[in-house]
Enzyme design. Structure first.
Site, PDB file in Angstrom:
ATOM      1  N   HIS A  61       0.845  -1.199   0.000  1.00 19.04           N
ATOM      2  CA  HIS A  61       0.000   0.000   0.000  1.00 19.04           C
ATOM      3  C   HIS A  61       0.877   1.245   0.000  1.00 19.04           C
ATOM      4  O   HIS A  61       2.101   1.165   0.051  1.00 19.04           O
ATOM      5  CB  HIS A  61      -0.999  -0.003   1.163  1.00 19.04           C
ATOM      6  CG  HIS A  61      -0.383   0.087   2.537  1.00 19.04           C
ATOM      7  ND1 HIS A  61       0.496  -0.848   3.020  1.00 19.04           N
ATOM      8  CD2 HIS A  61      -0.549   0.992   3.536  1.00 19.04           C
ATOM      9  CE1 HIS A  61       0.848  -0.510   4.256  1.00 19.04           C
ATOM     10  NE2 HIS A  61       0.237   0.598   4.592  1.00 19.04           N
ATOM     11  N   HIS A  63       1.290   3.821   2.117  1.00 19.49           N
ATOM     12  CA  HIS A  63       1.843   4.500   3.298  1.00 19.49           C
ATOM     13  C   HIS A  63       3.375   4.578   3.213  1.00 19.49           C
ATOM     14  O   HIS A  63       4.035   3.677   2.706  1.00 19.49           O
ATOM     15  CB  HIS A  63       1.404   3.791   4.577  1.00 19.49           C
ATOM     16  CG  HIS A  63       0.023   4.207   5.021  1.00 19.49           C
ATOM     17  ND1 HIS A  63      -0.737   3.453   5.894  1.00 19.49           N
ATOM     18  CD2 HIS A  63      -0.716   5.305   4.719  1.00 19.49           C
ATOM     19  CE1 HIS A  63      -1.901   4.074   6.092  1.00 19.49           C
ATOM     20  NE2 HIS A  63      -1.911   5.195   5.402  1.00 19.49           N
ATOM     21  N   ASP A  65       5.949   4.209   5.083  1.00 18.55           N
ATOM     22  CA  ASP A  65       6.892   3.194   5.568  1.00 18.55           C
ATOM     23  C   ASP A  65       6.993   2.012   4.605  1.00 18.55           C
ATOM     24  O   ASP A  65       7.867   1.162   4.747  1.00 18.55           O
ATOM     25  CB  ASP A  65       6.550   2.727   6.988  1.00 18.55           C
ATOM     26  CG  ASP A  65       5.118   2.273   7.165  1.00 18.55           C
ATOM     27  OD1 ASP A  65       4.208   2.848   6.536  1.00 18.55           O
ATOM     28  OD2 ASP A  65       4.889   1.319   7.947  1.00 18.55           O
ATOM     29  N   HIS A  66       6.121   1.964   3.587  1.00 17.26           N
ATOM     30  CA  HIS A  66       6.140   0.890   2.592  1.00 17.26           C
ATOM     31  C   HIS A  66       6.515   1.399   1.196  1.00 17.26           C
ATOM     32  O   HIS A  66       6.814   0.601   0.323  1.00 17.26           O
ATOM     33  CB  HIS A  66       4.763   0.214   2.517  1.00 17.26           C
ATOM     34  CG  HIS A  66       4.319  -0.325   3.842  1.00 17.26           C
ATOM     35  ND1 HIS A  66       4.350  -1.666   4.154  1.00 17.26           N
ATOM     36  CD2 HIS A  66       3.875   0.314   4.963  1.00 17.26           C
ATOM     37  CE1 HIS A  66       3.941  -1.829   5.401  1.00 17.26           C
ATOM     38  NE2 HIS A  66       3.650  -0.654   5.913  1.00 17.26           N
TER      39      HIS A  66
HETATM   40 ZN   LIG Z   1       3.065   0.142   7.813  1.00 19.32          ZN
END
Ligand SMILES: [Zn+2]
Length: 262
Positions: A61, A63, A65-66
């Site tokens: 996804h 976000h 942090d990804h």
């Molecule tokens: Zn995450």
């Protein structure tokens, strides 16, 4: 043999011990990176993997942090011999391309991206053949509204299978996707034991206990916990016991850089 290298095992707030969750899955003639958080190139370098070696990428996804390492990964591998094969939900893929365009408007547009996008359904499940004998299956999970998030499962020649589930509360669809996998890699952003007052569902995340429940329900013999919240990642023994819940489930809480062979 399928090898899973745990490049990072932390959640959205990396610390000295655990970087953002990222995996490198390797089998003969097959390599895929899973997630591209802000530090992903450093994570690869520490594992002695060159960015040009990364053939495929799955991003769950949008976000940060990804996803936020994506433009730099693309920039630094843009002269690689083969384009990067990106597997991500339709919305996620569009955001990743936008990130490239806004961060490097001259270098990262059109063909210069050296990228091939395989946009996946964000409605339900989807299946794609990645390489001879390697199948990817994805399913929509339950993260924040407006942020479609996919879980993934890789089947290797009908012999070895593994699944990756992150940034979600438990759902029946997850159990269906990961059924009978040899290894389930599942998030534990929270701990029911260490954080008894926490309400993981309110954050659209899961506890180690819930990850264990999913593994048992789906008949997965082995569970590896990732996306560990900053406080709970320092207590692997507690998390193992919590997820195992008295069963014979094999639970792993690995450190960054550790690997599992299937
Ligand atoms: Zn995450």
């Amino acid at each position: 043999v399928v090898e899973v290298l745990f490049l990072g095992t932390g959640g959205g707030s990396p610390d000295a011990e655990r970087g953002n969750t990222a995996l490198l899955i390797r089998a003969p003639e097959f390599t895929t990176l899973v997630e591209a958080g802000p530090g992903v190139e450093r994570q690869l370098a520490r594992a002695d993997v060159r960015v040009a070696e990364v053939e495929r990428l799955f991003v769950s996804h949008r976000h940060g942090d990804h996803a936020l390492g994506f433009p730099m990964l693309i920039l630094n591998r843009r002269h690689a011999e083969t384009p990067l094969q990106l597997y991500a939900g339709l919305n996620t893929a569009a955001v990743l391309e936008t990130l490239c365009r806004v961060t490097f408007p001259r270098h990262l547009i059109g063909d210069r991206l050296n990228l091939r996008v395989h946009a996946l359904s964000e409605q339900g499940t989807q299946e794609a053949v990645l390489a001879p004998g390697v199948t990817l299956r994805t399913a929509l999970v339950a993260h924040h509204p407006g942020v479609p998030t996919l879980a993934a499962r890789w089947d290797f020649a009908g012999e070895v299978s593994l699944a990756y589930v992150t940034d979600t509360r438990p759902t029946a669809g997850i159990v269906a996707l990961v059924r009978d996998c040899d290894l389930l890699i599942h998030e534990a952003s929270f701990s029911a034991v260490l954080q008894p007052g926490a309400d993981p569902a309110a954050h659209n995340h899961s506890t180690a206990q819930q990850a264990g429940d999913i593994a048992r329900e789906a008949n997965c013999p082995r569970l590896a916990l990732v996306h560990l919240g900053p406080e709970i990642g320092r207590h692997p023994d507690v998390l193992v016991k919590e997820a195992r819940a008295g069963s014979d489930l094999d639970v792993l809480v690995l450190g960054d850089g550790e690997r599992v062979c299937l």
